[in-house]
Design a protein around this motif. Structure first.
Motif, PDB file in Angstrom:
ATOM      1  N   LEU B  28       0.831  -1.205   0.000  1.00 14.32           N
ATOM      2  CA  LEU B  28       0.000   0.000   0.000  1.00 14.32           C
ATOM      3  C   LEU B  28       0.866   1.255   0.000  1.00 14.32           C
ATOM      4  O   LEU B  28       0.622   2.195  -0.767  1.00 14.32           O
ATOM      5  N   VAL B  29       1.901   1.252   0.841  1.00 18.92           N
ATOM      6  CA  VAL B  29       2.785   2.419   0.893  1.00 18.92           C
ATOM      7  C   VAL B  29       3.501   2.589  -0.447  1.00 18.92           C
ATOM      8  O   VAL B  29       3.606   3.698  -0.980  1.00 18.92           O
ATOM      9  N   THR B  30       3.973   1.464  -1.015  1.00 21.77           N
ATOM     10  CA  THR B  30       4.636   1.525  -2.322  1.00 21.77           C
ATOM     11  C   THR B  30       3.698   2.126  -3.367  1.00 21.77           C
ATOM     12  O   THR B  30       4.072   3.019  -4.126  1.00 21.77           O
ATOM     13  N   GLU B  31       2.457   1.638  -3.378  1.00 26.74           N
ATOM     14  CA  GLU B  31       1.517   2.109  -4.395  1.00 26.74           C
ATOM     15  C   GLU B  31       1.106   3.556  -4.159  1.00 26.74           C
ATOM     16  O   GLU B  31       0.845   4.299  -5.101  1.00 26.74           O
ATOM     17  N   LYS B  32       1.063   3.951  -2.898  1.00 24.63           N
ATOM     18  CA  LYS B  32       0.722   5.351  -2.595  1.00 24.63           C
ATOM     19  C   LYS B  32       1.757   6.306  -3.193  1.00 24.63           C
ATOM     20  O   LYS B  32       1.460   7.463  -3.469  1.00 24.63           O
ATOM     21  N   SER B  33       2.991   5.824  -3.371  1.00 22.18           N
ATOM     22  CA  SER B  33       4.017   6.677  -3.978  1.00 22.18           C
ATOM     23  C   SER B  33       3.951   6.597  -5.502  1.00 22.18           C
ATOM     24  O   SER B  33       4.769   7.190  -6.195  1.00 22.18           O
ATOM     25  N   LEU B 151       2.153  -1.885  13.112  1.00 26.87           N
ATOM     26  CA  LEU B 151       2.487  -1.402  11.778  1.00 26.87           C
ATOM     27  C   LEU B 151       1.300  -0.661  11.168  1.00 26.87           C
ATOM     28  O   LEU B 151       1.457   0.396  10.550  1.00 26.87           O
ATOM     29  N   LEU B 152       0.105  -1.213  11.373  1.00 23.76           N
ATOM     30  CA  LEU B 152      -1.094  -0.573  10.847  1.00 23.76           C
ATOM     31  C   LEU B 152      -1.227   0.841  11.416  1.00 23.76           C
ATOM     32  O   LEU B 152      -1.456   1.808  10.675  1.00 23.76           O
ATOM     33  N   ALA B 153      -1.026   0.954  12.730  1.00 22.33           N
ATOM     34  CA  ALA B 153      -1.142   2.261  13.368  1.00 22.33           C
ATOM     35  C   ALA B 153      -0.099   3.216  12.791  1.00 22.33           C
ATOM     36  O   ALA B 153      -0.405   4.368  12.463  1.00 22.33           O
ATOM     37  N   ILE B 154       1.138   2.734  12.654  1.00 24.99           N
ATOM     38  CA  ILE B 154       2.215   3.595  12.168  1.00 24.99           C
ATOM     39  C   ILE B 154       1.931   4.046  10.732  1.00 24.99           C
ATOM     40  O   ILE B 154       2.062   5.233  10.405  1.00 24.99           O
ATOM     41  N   VAL B 155       1.514   3.105   9.881  1.00 24.11           N
ATOM     42  CA  VAL B 155       1.281   3.454   8.478  1.00 24.11           C
ATOM     43  C   VAL B 155       0.135   4.467   8.359  1.00 24.11           C
ATOM     44  O   VAL B 155       0.236   5.455   7.627  1.00 24.11           O
ATOM     45  N   SER B 156      -0.950   4.241   9.120  1.00 24.91           N
ATOM     46  CA  SER B 156      -2.079   5.176   9.061  1.00 24.91           C
ATOM     47  C   SER B 156      -1.645   6.564   9.512  1.00 24.91           C
ATOM     48  O   SER B 156      -1.949   7.573   8.874  1.00 24.91           O
ATOM     49  N   TRP B 157      -0.935   6.572  10.638  1.00 26.40           N
ATOM     50  CA  TRP B 157      -0.486   7.855  11.183  1.00 26.40           C
ATOM     51  C   TRP B 157       0.454   8.549  10.196  1.00 26.40           C
ATOM     52  O   TRP B 157       0.297   9.720   9.890  1.00 26.40           O
ATOM     53  N   PHE B 158       1.398   7.778   9.649  1.00 24.10           N
ATOM     54  CA  PHE B 158       2.384   8.352   8.739  1.00 24.10           C
ATOM     55  C   PHE B 158       1.705   8.943   7.505  1.00 24.10           C
ATOM     56  O   PHE B 158       1.959  10.084   7.118  1.00 24.10           O
ATOM     57  N   LEU B 159       0.805   8.191   6.885  1.00 23.67           N
ATOM     58  CA  LEU B 159       0.219   8.636   5.618  1.00 23.67           C
ATOM     59  C   LEU B 159      -0.682   9.846   5.793  1.00 23.67           C
ATOM     60  O   LEU B 159      -0.722  10.729   4.934  1.00 23.67           O
ATOM     61  N   TYR B 160      -1.436   9.878   6.899  1.00 27.57           N
ATOM     62  CA  TYR B 160      -2.470  10.905   6.996  1.00 27.57           C
ATOM     63  C   TYR B 160      -2.206  11.980   8.028  1.00 27.57           C
ATOM     64  O   TYR B 160      -2.924  12.973   8.092  1.00 27.57           O
TER      65      TYR B 160
END
Lengths: 361, 309
Positions: B28-33, B151-160
């Motif tokens: 998801l992070v890869t695709e977001k970029s 990881l879910l918490a970190i990714v959500s926090w990081f992206l938004y």
């Protein structure tokens, strides 16, 4: 120049002849035996047991044989190529150890009428092709006795690969064994549709345990069911190999396959020029099926009963599929005093009373 | 089906869904970029075998996780060089990465088939795990399961919630604008690709070290592809990835329970169910174009040429 060239040419031919003689002389001394395996040897399972048999053959016949194995050979055209290469490169006796090698083996055997072939679990023989298989169900019956005595929930779990007679026979023998000592036994079967898939085998074992099974057994090839049983604190009965090192507390016993004696006998008969194509179905009597050492938690009287039954099977006074046997719906299929013939056993396609669910079609 | 079995299915579903959580969040992070890496399956396999070897040799979970993540990153780096530096086609490179990973992992694992590891212990959280039913359901997993939630918490926090996350999403939406604002598009995409690789590797480690602690050739068994589908299924929202992963895990586990309960459905049909569910969900969400357009990175899969701007 021409002369020199001719000389070199004839020297080469001479050298080739001498070399050929030497090679054929050494080949005559030793019987070269080839093995074709479906999976890597690993340290437990179907192929591991065949390889143990190969090692026993080497040990028993020593200098008289030379063996070689090829592992991870997929069934189909690739198998035919591997078997043909073995025959071509001087292997006189070739064991092919998976059901799907049947037609490739027969095809190659036709091309090499002077070589000997033995195919495991097949049902077609030819002039130079024999078949062999073990009476795995005899061990299953014995294991069933232990499971039937050790379960507290009266529910046994069975992780099974594919609904073919060989597997169904095992399920039925296990159930009959368990119900002979405990008529309240139910056997739950989960088909994973794969011979070797530790992930699925684990998930299936967990599901069985969650549904109340407290003894797990499997007719699949990995150690996952025994590992899962150990982890969840229930008992397990291993198949193919002794897996006690994966489940020292869980494993009650294991139904093990032992091919060493058979491989030695066949190789010796080729050396003696007495080999004949046969369909060999050997069991406890011949030492092909053995129970691994029984876990000390099993009470002495149960062990004694298992030993007594083992003796009965070995001397032919006791048959696991002996009437009265009822099918799932309670209908009598084998009358008291009668037992199933080998032909009935080979085509078995129904569950006996006590097995839950139905066979996938 | 009684309640206790239902709870057990849910618990098993969380474990079965965890490898998807890792791999899909990374993707998801890869695709977001703006980069589509189809090599997840290959990266997971290489991560699985490297982690397995490390665990078998040293017995240290930390080292296994480290090695698996590094191996996943190295695989992703190959993909990065191909698509970001050499500007090769992303779809073709990703497929090649998967095929390469299948072969490489089989080769590395030659000597490790059929060795069994002890697995990793469950870490019940004190007190909380003693609560009847809920305690078992929420607080008695192994550390890697908790790790996936973190990881879910970190990714959500990081992206938004962070500036860096906003930049990453900006790069995925409009690389030209990001470039014009002075951001190094290629470098940011490299970081996202490497992160995706590390997470795919970690998902593989979970499979080979915790879930079924043995190495078997091809043991990821299509989970990489399912992770890719889950990203679309979740319409690029992290929390929905978690939901999809557990749903998928639950269907996988439920099919075995249905058989064990003796319900008369062919087992072949049941084995097919999880995949059928994925297709169904893909069909359903594809009809809702606004949801997809809103979250899908606009430049996904399009090669970016900084020199041609």
């Amino acid at each position: 120049m021409m002369l020199a060239k001719k000389h070199i040419f004839s020297v080469c031919i001479l050298a080739a002849c001498v070399l050929g003689l030497v090679l054929s002389a050494s080949a005559a001394e030793k019987l070269k035996v080839g093995f074709v395996y479906i999976s890597p040897i690993g340290d437990a399972g179907w192929t591991y047991q065949h390889n143990q048999g190969r090692l026993a053959l080497e040990k028993n016949l020593g200098d008289k044989v030379e063996t070689k194995y090829i592992e991870k050979v997929p069934e189909g055209p690739e198998a035919e190529r591997v078997i043909r290469n073995l025959a071509k490169s001087g292997y006189d006796l070739i064991f092919t150890t998976s059901f799907g090698y049947m037609n490739p083996t027969l095809k190659v055997a036709k091309m090499f009428p002077k070589k000997y072939f033995e195919h495991c679990t097949g049902y077609k023989t030819a002039k130079n092709v024999g078949t062999y298989m073990c009476r795995y169900y005899q061990g299953r019956y014995l294991a069933g006795i232990i499971a039937g005595k050790m379960t507290k929930s009266n529910t046994l779990g069975y992780v099974a690969a594919f609904p073919i007679p060989e597997v169904i026979r095992g399920i039925n023998a296990y159930t009959l064994g368990a119900r002979s000592v405990n008529p309240a036994i139910k056997v739950k079967v989960i088909w994973v549709n794969s011979w070797f898939d530790p992930g699925k085998e684990r998930e299936a074992s967990e599901a069985l345990i969650a549904q109340g099974a407290d003894v797990i057994t499997h007719h699949t090839d990995s150690t996952a069911p025994v590992l899962t049983a150990e982890e969840k604190g229930v008992y397990a009965i291993a198949y193919h190999s002794d897996m006690s090192k994966y489940g020292p507390k869980a494993q009650l016993t294991a139904v093990t396959h032992n091919y060493g004696k058979f491989y030695t006998k066949v190789a010796q008969s080729v050396l003696d020029h007495t080999w004949k194509p046969e369909a060999v179905w050997s069991g406890i009597k011949e030492g092909s099926i053995k129970l691994a050492p029984i876990n000390p938690v099993v009470p002495k009287d149960v062990v004694a009963l298992v030993e007594k039954t083992t003796k009965g099977i070995a001397d032919g006074t006791f048959k696991p599929f002996h009437g009265p046997i009822k099918n799932q719906s309670g209908k009598l299929i084998v009358a008291a005093g009668k037992s199933l013939t080998d032909k009935d056993l080979l085509g078995m396609n129904y569950y006996v009373e006590g097995v839950q669910g139905s066979i996938p079609k | 089906m009684d309640f206790a079995i239902f709870i057990k299915i849910l618990i098993a579903a969380v474990a079965a869904g965890t490898p998807f959580v890792y791999a899909a969040l990374g993707e998801l992070v890869t695709e977001k970029s703006g980069v589509l890496n189809l090599g997840v399956e290959g990266m997971m396999l290489v991560g699985a075998i490297t982690g397995f070897i490390a665990m078998a040799k040293t017995g240290s979970l930390l080292l296994a996780v480290g090695c698996g993540m590094t191996a996943g990153m190295l695989m992703a780096a190959i993909f990065g060089v191909l698509t970001l530096t050499l500007m090769a086609n992303q779809v073709a490179s990703g497929l090649a990465l998967t095929i390469f990973g299948i072969g490489l992992s089989a080769f590395l694992g030659l000597k490790y088939t059929s060795i069994a590891l002890p697995g990793i212990p469950e870490l019940p959280i004190p007190l909380l795990s003693d609560i009847p039913v809920l305690g078992k359901l929420f607080f008695s997993y192994d550390i890697l399961v908790y790790g996936s939630l973190a990881l879910l918490a970190i990714v959500s926090w990081f992206l938004y919630k962070t500036r860096a996350g906003l930049i990453l999403r900006g790069v995925g939406e409009a690389p030209k604008s990001a470039h014009a604002l002075g951001y190094n598009v290629v470098r940011i995409r490299y970081i996202a690709v490497l992160f995706g690789g590390a997470m795919a590797g970690l998902g593989g480690v979970y499979l080979s070290v915790a879930y079924t602690p043995v190495w078997v050739e091809g043991m990821v068994a299509g989970r990489g592809w399912v992770s890719l589908a889950l990203v679309v299924f979740a319409t690029w929202r992290p929390l929905r990835v978690l939901f999809g992963a557990y749903l998928f895990g639950a269907i996988t586990i439920a099919q075995f329970h249905i058989q064990g309960l003796g319900i008369d459905i062919p087992s072949q049909l049941l084995s097919m169910l999880p995949y059928l569910a994925t297709i169904l969900v893909l069909v359903v969400i594809s009809r809702d174009l606004t949801a997809i357009r809103l979250n899908s990175p606009a430049s996904l899969g399009i090669t970016y040429h900084p020199e041609n701007q």
